[in-house]
Scaffold this motif. Structure first.
Motif, PDB file in Angstrom:
ATOM      1  N   ILE A  94       0.894  -1.370   0.002  1.00 49.42           N
ATOM      2  CA  ILE A  94       0.079  -0.105  -0.086  1.00 49.42           C
ATOM      3  C   ILE A  94       0.789   1.257   0.128  1.00 49.42           C
ATOM      4  O   ILE A  94       1.620   1.350   1.104  1.00 49.42           O
ATOM      5  N   SER A  95       0.846   2.034  -1.202  1.00 51.11           N
ATOM      6  CA  SER A  95       1.417   3.172  -1.155  1.00 51.11           C
ATOM      7  C   SER A  95       0.555   4.169  -0.702  1.00 51.11           C
ATOM      8  O   SER A  95      -0.565   4.496  -0.879  1.00 51.11           O
ATOM      9  N   THR A  96       1.076   5.336   0.146  1.00 50.93           N
ATOM     10  CA  THR A  96       0.086   6.247   0.775  1.00 50.93           C
ATOM     11  C   THR A  96       1.147   7.733   0.436  1.00 50.93           C
ATOM     12  O   THR A  96       2.145   7.626   0.349  1.00 50.93           O
ATOM     13  N   SER A  97       0.147   8.897   0.722  1.00 51.48           N
ATOM     14  CA  SER A  97       0.799  10.146   0.574  1.00 51.48           C
ATOM     15  C   SER A  97       0.041  10.939   1.479  1.00 51.48           C
ATOM     16  O   SER A  97      -1.046  10.884   1.613  1.00 51.48           O
ATOM     17  N   ASN A  98       0.939  11.716   2.367  1.00 52.86           N
ATOM     18  CA  ASN A  98       0.452  12.564   3.393  1.00 52.86           C
ATOM     19  C   ASN A  98       0.824  14.311   2.798  1.00 52.86           C
ATOM     20  O   ASN A  98       1.851  14.486   2.766  1.00 52.86           O
ATOM     21  N   ASP A  99      -0.194  14.787   2.642  1.00 50.31           N
ATOM     22  CA  ASP A  99      -0.019  16.399   2.209  1.00 50.31           C
ATOM     23  C   ASP A  99       0.039  17.315   3.265  1.00 50.31           C
ATOM     24  O   ASP A  99       0.260  18.548   2.918  1.00 50.31           O
ATOM     25  N   ALA A 100       0.480  16.753   4.517  1.00 49.79           N
ATOM     26  CA  ALA A 100       0.554  17.862   5.652  1.00 49.79           C
ATOM     27  C   ALA A 100       2.096  17.998   5.889  1.00 49.79           C
ATOM     28  O   ALA A 100       3.064  17.292   5.605  1.00 49.79           O
ATOM     29  N   ASP A 101       2.263  19.052   6.596  1.00 47.85           N
ATOM     30  CA  ASP A 101       3.710  19.404   6.744  1.00 47.85           C
ATOM     31  C   ASP A 101       3.927  18.546   7.965  1.00 47.85           C
ATOM     32  O   ASP A 101       3.256  18.548   9.110  1.00 47.85           O
ATOM     33  N   GLY A 102       4.993  17.701   7.814  1.00 48.84           N
ATOM     34  CA  GLY A 102       5.403  17.037   9.154  1.00 48.84           C
ATOM     35  C   GLY A 102       4.764  15.545   8.972  1.00 48.84           C
ATOM     36  O   GLY A 102       4.007  15.064   8.228  1.00 48.84           O
ATOM     37  N   GLU A 103       4.626  15.010  10.354  1.00 52.96           N
ATOM     38  CA  GLU A 103       4.069  13.650  10.352  1.00 52.96           C
ATOM     39  C   GLU A 103       2.220  13.799  10.816  1.00 52.96           C
ATOM     40  O   GLU A 103       2.084  14.609  11.397  1.00 52.96           O
ATOM     41  N   THR A 104       1.591  12.856  10.259  1.00 54.60           N
ATOM     42  CA  THR A 104       0.140  12.757  10.822  1.00 54.60           C
ATOM     43  C   THR A 104      -0.042  11.216  11.089  1.00 54.60           C
ATOM     44  O   THR A 104       0.409  10.316  10.485  1.00 54.60           O
ATOM     45  N   LEU A 105      -0.688  11.222  12.405  1.00 53.91           N
ATOM     46  CA  LEU A 105      -0.786  10.060  12.865  1.00 53.91           C
ATOM     47  C   LEU A 105      -2.146   9.503  12.390  1.00 53.91           C
ATOM     48  O   LEU A 105      -2.865  10.243  12.105  1.00 53.91           O
ATOM     49  N   GLY A 106      -2.111   8.096  12.099  1.00 49.93           N
ATOM     50  CA  GLY A 106      -3.199   7.442  11.494  1.00 49.93           C
ATOM     51  C   GLY A 106      -3.304   6.081  11.635  1.00 49.93           C
ATOM     52  O   GLY A 106      -2.205   5.252  11.857  1.00 49.93           O
ATOM     53  N   THR A 107      -4.039   5.515  11.113  1.00 42.96           N
ATOM     54  CA  THR A 107      -4.273   3.963  11.177  1.00 42.96           C
ATOM     55  C   THR A 107      -4.788   3.389   9.777  1.00 42.96           C
ATOM     56  O   THR A 107      -5.486   3.895   9.312  1.00 42.96           O
ATOM     57  N   LEU A 108      -3.613   2.514   9.369  1.00 41.62           N
ATOM     58  CA  LEU A 108      -3.806   1.781   8.075  1.00 41.62           C
ATOM     59  C   LEU A 108      -4.445   0.343   8.222  1.00 41.62           C
ATOM     60  O   LEU A 108      -3.724  -0.434   9.153  1.00 41.62           O
ATOM     61  N   GLY A 109      -5.343  -0.016   7.867  1.00 36.75           N
ATOM     62  CA  GLY A 109      -5.820  -1.578   8.005  1.00 36.75           C
ATOM     63  C   GLY A 109      -6.015  -2.207   6.594  1.00 36.75           C
ATOM     64  O   GLY A 109      -6.324  -1.691   5.664  1.00 36.75           O
ATOM     65  N   VAL A 110      -6.136  -3.502   6.793  1.00 36.22           N
ATOM     66  CA  VAL A 110      -6.648  -4.207   5.631  1.00 36.22           C
ATOM     67  C   VAL A 110      -7.389  -5.445   6.256  1.00 36.22           C
ATOM     68  O   VAL A 110      -7.491  -6.030   7.538  1.00 36.22           O
ATOM     69  N   ARG A 111      -8.415  -5.846   5.542  1.00 37.05           N
ATOM     70  CA  ARG A 111      -9.357  -6.558   5.742  1.00 37.05           C
ATOM     71  C   ARG A 111      -9.641  -7.751   4.369  1.00 37.05           C
ATOM     72  O   ARG A 111      -9.837  -7.370   3.403  1.00 37.05           O
ATOM     73  N   TRP A 112      -8.921  -9.061   4.823  1.00 38.85           N
ATOM     74  CA  TRP A 112      -8.902 -10.101   3.663  1.00 38.85           C
ATOM     75  C   TRP A 112     -10.665 -10.942   3.770  1.00 38.85           C
ATOM     76  O   TRP A 112     -10.822 -11.253   4.945  1.00 38.85           O
ATOM     77  N   THR A 113     -11.050 -11.095   2.631  1.00 36.30           N
ATOM     78  CA  THR A 113     -12.326 -11.794   2.597  1.00 36.30           C
ATOM     79  C   THR A 113     -12.285 -12.742   1.610  1.00 36.30           C
ATOM     80  O   THR A 113     -11.702 -12.558   0.573  1.00 36.30           O
TER      81      THR A 113
END
Length: 171
Positions: free
Chosen positions: A93-112
């Motif tokens: 999973i490639s992500t992009s954060n447009d904020a200056d500095g870090e942004t805390l967040g949760t990345l999740g995956v759900r396999w079915t």
């Protein structure tokens, strides 16, 4: 001998106000509760909404599936069909954060797995990250006994909101 007392304007104002109160205390006055007060009660102004700071946006920019992950966590050979004997399936999973500095967040995956009667949960994971600019993360599922043939789905979410969905098959 006569003593003269000097009165400052502040002292004089205090004495006049105190005298008025004493005179008013001696009077018997009726209160009219239906009368309109001379000064309207101050109304509390409606609460002003705080200006919302633009939320830092963590976006999913690419999702790839495969059986092997490179050192940078990208998929070596992307594919959407796998053999039942492929023990491990990775999602990159490639992500992009447009904020200056870090942004805390949760990345999740759900396999079915779609077993023909509905989607059966295979695995679900979520991890907290400090997103900073462009980044790549990978998750995987493993089944040494072999995967049942059919159609599978992996949902990728950011902070609980589904961002991307990929379908793949086991043949």
């Amino acid at each position: 001998m006569t003593h003269r007392m000097k009165c400052s304007p502040l002292t004089l104002a205090f004495l006049l106000a105190a005298g008025s109160v004493l005179v008013a205390c001696g009077q018997d006055t009726a209160v009219d509760s239906t009368a309109t007060p001379a000064i309207d009660a101050l109304e509390t102004p409606p609460a002003m909404a705080e200006p919302e700071a633009p939320e830092a946006t963590v976006r999913v920019t690419a999702v790839a599936l495969g059986t092997e992950v490179a050192d940078d966590r990208s998929i070596v050979t992307p594919q959407d069909a796998f053999a039942s004997s492929d023990d491990t399936i990775h999602v990159s999973i490639s992500t992009s954060n447009d904020a200056d500095g870090e942004t805390l967040g949760t990345l999740g995956v759900r396999w079915t797995f779609d077993d023909g009667e509905g989607n059966q949960l295979v695995d679900e994971r979520a991890e907290r990250f400090a997103f900073n600019g462009e980044d790549t993360t990978s998750f995987h599922i493993t089944n040494a006994a072999g995967w049942p043939m059919g159609t599978y789905t992996v949902e990728v979410s950011v902070d609980g909101e589904v961002a991307e969905t990929r379908r793949f098959t086991i043949q």
